[in-house]
Design an enzyme around this catalytic site. Structure first.
Site, PDB file in Angstrom:
ATOM      1  N   GLY A  49      20.723  17.144 -60.889  1.00 18.33           N
ATOM      2  CA  GLY A  49      21.988  16.699 -61.458  1.00 18.33           C
ATOM      3  C   GLY A  49      23.116  16.921 -60.494  1.00 18.33           C
ATOM      4  CD  GLU A  65      23.891  14.142 -58.109  1.00 16.95           C
ATOM      5  OE1 GLU A  65      23.008  14.822 -57.521  1.00 16.95           O
ATOM      6  OE2 GLU A  65      25.067  14.109 -57.709  1.00 16.95           O
ATOM      7  CD  GLU A  69      20.249  17.088 -57.086  1.00 18.51           C
ATOM      8  OE1 GLU A  69      19.579  17.542 -58.037  1.00 18.51           O
ATOM      9  OE2 GLU A  69      21.446  17.372 -56.889  1.00 18.51           O
ATOM     10  CB  SER A  86      29.278  28.807 -70.987  1.00 20.10           C
ATOM     11  OG  SER A  86      29.565  30.116 -70.533  1.00 20.10           O
ATOM     12  N   PRO A  87      32.163  28.799 -69.230  1.00 18.93           N
ATOM     13  CG  PRO A  87      34.338  29.593 -69.541  1.00 18.93           C
ATOM     14  CD  PRO A  87      33.051  29.324 -70.281  1.00 18.93           C
ATOM     15  CD  GLU A 118       8.539  22.820 -53.452  1.00 17.26           C
ATOM     16  OE1 GLU A 118       7.371  22.677 -53.859  1.00 17.26           O
ATOM     17  OE2 GLU A 118       9.006  23.927 -53.117  1.00 17.26           O
TER      18      GLU A 118
END
Length: 151
Positions: A49, A65, A69, A86-87, A118
């Protein structure tokens, strides 16, 4: 002059004080295996991502992506699994991740060697759960439980 300064400080605040939005993908191969990627910076496995580029739709980010990737081609986005905000979810910055399940095809081959070392396909019972990067353990567990989450 004062109004120009207010405008400038507002723009800077918007750019630097708001979370970055990205996607995380659960790529499902035709045989049902799930593809994970190994990060260069930590050596940990995680889900592919990345950040949504300016002017880009989520589906375009997912397609880009995946190709960078994993080398895989997006067939279709199957479902929204969750939104994670969530921060603490990303150790580098505050980011919001939109998690999707995607049907994919093709041959595994990392094109972004700066980020990913990989890409590998795992059967569900072989997933290396317990030490995935970011909050990907939680994301993958939510997916495996069939949940749709806003967290």
């Amino acid at each position: 002059m004062f109004r120009a300064w207010q405008f400038l400080t507002t723009v800077i605040g918007v750019i630097f004080r708001h979370p970055v939005t990205g996607t995380t993908i659960i790529p499902i191969l035709p045989d049902g295996r799930i593809v994970l990627v190994r990060r260069q910076d930590t050596g940990q496995w995680g889900l592919p991502g990345g950040i949504i580029d300016w002017g880009e739709e989520i589906s375009t980010t997912v397609r880009r992506e995946l190709a960078e990737e994993t080398g895989l081609e997006l067939l279709k986005i199957c479902r929204l699994v969750g939104v994670y905000s969530s921060p603490e979810r990303d150790p580098r910055l505050h980011s919001i991740s939109i998690l999707v399940e995607a049907e994919v095809q093709g041959a595994l081959g990392v094109k972004d060697n700066l980020e990913i070392s990989e890409a590998r396909a795992f059967a569900r019972d072989e997933l290396p759960l317990g030490n995935l990067s970011h909050d990907h353990d939680r994301q993958l567990q939510d997916y495996l439980k069939g949940l749709t989450v806003v967290a």
